[in-house]
Scaffold this active site. Structure first.
Site, PDB file in Angstrom:
ATOM      1  N   GLU A  78       0.889  -1.314  -0.021  1.00 15.62           N
ATOM      2  CA  GLU A  78      -0.034  -0.017   0.058  1.00 15.62           C
ATOM      3  C   GLU A  78       0.930   1.383   0.144  1.00 15.62           C
ATOM      4  O   GLU A  78       0.292   2.134   0.390  1.00 15.62           O
ATOM      5  CB  GLU A  78      -0.937   0.175   1.328  1.00 15.62           C
ATOM      6  CG  GLU A  78      -2.001  -1.135   1.324  1.00 15.62           C
ATOM      7  CD  GLU A  78      -2.975  -0.820   2.169  1.00 15.62           C
ATOM      8  OE1 GLU A  78      -4.301  -0.587   1.980  1.00 15.62           O
ATOM      9  OE2 GLU A  78      -2.649  -1.051   3.368  1.00 15.62           O
ATOM     10  N   HIS A  97      -0.260   5.384   7.588  1.00 15.44           N
ATOM     11  CA  HIS A  97      -1.404   4.567   7.176  1.00 15.44           C
ATOM     12  C   HIS A  97      -1.603   3.391   8.357  1.00 15.44           C
ATOM     13  O   HIS A  97      -0.762   2.842   8.698  1.00 15.44           O
ATOM     14  CB  HIS A  97      -1.212   4.085   5.836  1.00 15.44           C
ATOM     15  CG  HIS A  97      -2.321   2.895   5.490  1.00 15.44           C
ATOM     16  ND1 HIS A  97      -3.570   3.540   5.374  1.00 15.44           N
ATOM     17  CD2 HIS A  97      -2.186   1.689   5.683  1.00 15.44           C
ATOM     18  CE1 HIS A  97      -4.324   2.193   5.347  1.00 15.44           C
ATOM     19  NE2 HIS A  97      -3.352   1.068   5.222  1.00 15.44           N
ATOM     20  N   HIS A  99      -4.598   0.944  10.936  1.00 19.07           N
ATOM     21  CA  HIS A  99      -5.644   0.199  10.839  1.00 19.07           C
ATOM     22  C   HIS A  99      -6.231   0.135  12.360  1.00 19.07           C
ATOM     23  O   HIS A  99      -6.681  -0.661  12.926  1.00 19.07           O
ATOM     24  CB  HIS A  99      -5.656  -1.395  10.362  1.00 19.07           C
ATOM     25  CG  HIS A  99      -4.952  -1.526   9.107  1.00 19.07           C
ATOM     26  ND1 HIS A  99      -3.904  -2.208   8.886  1.00 19.07           N
ATOM     27  CD2 HIS A  99      -5.039  -0.739   7.971  1.00 19.07           C
ATOM     28  CE1 HIS A  99      -3.464  -2.372   7.691  1.00 19.07           C
ATOM     29  NE2 HIS A  99      -4.264  -1.309   7.024  1.00 19.07           N
ATOM     30  N   HIS A 167     -11.488  -0.734   6.914  1.00 15.80           N
ATOM     31  CA  HIS A 167     -10.190  -0.817   6.619  1.00 15.80           C
ATOM     32  C   HIS A 167      -9.024   0.150   7.717  1.00 15.80           C
ATOM     33  O   HIS A 167      -8.597  -0.695   8.369  1.00 15.80           O
ATOM     34  CB  HIS A 167      -9.756  -0.258   5.181  1.00 15.80           C
ATOM     35  CG  HIS A 167      -8.186  -0.529   4.867  1.00 15.80           C
ATOM     36  ND1 HIS A 167      -7.692  -0.810   3.384  1.00 15.80           N
ATOM     37  CD2 HIS A 167      -6.977  -0.236   5.479  1.00 15.80           C
ATOM     38  CE1 HIS A 167      -6.344  -0.727   3.519  1.00 15.80           C
ATOM     39  NE2 HIS A 167      -6.114  -0.386   4.742  1.00 15.80           N
TER      40      HIS A 167
HETATM   41 MN    MN Z   1      -3.853  -0.904   5.248  1.00 14.44          MN
END
Ligand code: MN
Length: 239
Positions: A78, A97, A99, A167
């Site tokens: 990603e 980034h 979760h 996500h």
């Molecule tokens: Mn991710």
């Protein structure tokens, strides 16, 4: 290596460890910093869990996600998230980034993740929600193509954060200390709202409170104090 690059890489390792220690990123998730001398490049670990990242694990990437010196190492699938944000936002020099489980309820319901405490003002007045279904239909739920990264960056716009349906989230800021602060504030605000909602509609900060409070917290002195606390908690202590 210039002093500025050495500092950026050092702080990026610390940011990885802090994000892991605080439970923002665990086995997955990543944090990057823009190259201090080349706005078309950024630094990111090879694909390993942030808890373990060391200086030698950091790789340099183009904004398209091409590794400069891959040497056979696995890279985050990603990573396009980072390049797309650096491309779209000249003001952004650091990206997380993640979760974080506490924010996920806000990605799959109508609940709004709005700042409700002073420490959460830095997440901004609006935290948009990006749903990969809208443009890409059924996917593997990862952000893997340049098109997907650019779509996500568009959804984030000029906001500090964006949610990804089912996500996680991205946070972006002018430096690593600020983006670490924002990511932790985002998680803490989600916890606060989840604790408060059973008792009625929360009182959120007003737009004026958000802009004034965020500007104060993102000054160098409070960011330094928070950063020092977080690196100590992550196990880095002086004598
Ligand atoms: Mn991710």
């Amino acid at each position: 290596m210039s002093d500025a690059v050495a500092v950026a890489l050092h702080e990026l390792v610390l940011a990885n460890r802090i994000m892991a220690r605080e439970g923002i990123i665990d086995d997955f998730g990543h944090v990057s910093v823009r190259h201090p001398h080349d706005p078309e490049r950024y630094f990111l670990s090879y694909s390993r869990s942030p808890e373990l990242v060391t200086r030698d694990d950091i790789m340099e990437f183009t904004l398209e996600g091409e590794a400069i010196d891959r040497r056979g190492r696995a890279i985050y699938r990603e990573r396009v998230i980072h390049g797309a944000l650096y491309q779209a936002r000249p003001d952004v020099n650091a990206v997380v980034h993640h979760h974080t489980p506490e924010i996920l309820p806000f990605t799959i319901t109508d609940l709004k993740l709005r700042p409700a405490s002073h420490l959460a003002a830095t997440i901004g007045t609006e935290v948009p929600l990006w749903d990969s279904q809208d443009e890409f239909g059924d996917t593997n739920m990862l952000v893997e193509t340049i098109d997907q990264g650019e779509s996500l960056a568009r959804a984030q716009g000029l906001n500090p954060c964006v949610l990804l349906r089912g996500h996680g989230a991205n946070c972006a800021a002018h430096n690593l200390r600020a983006v670490v602060f924002i990511a932790i504030a985002m998680r803490d605000n989600a916890q606060l709202l989840l604790r408060s909602l059973p008792f009625g509609e929360p009182i959120y900060l007003s737009p004026g409170e958000i802009s004034r409070t965020a500007a104060t917290q993102l000054e160098d002195a409070p960011l330094q104090r928070s950063w020092d606390y977080r690196i100590a908690r992550a196990g880095f202590r002086g004598i």
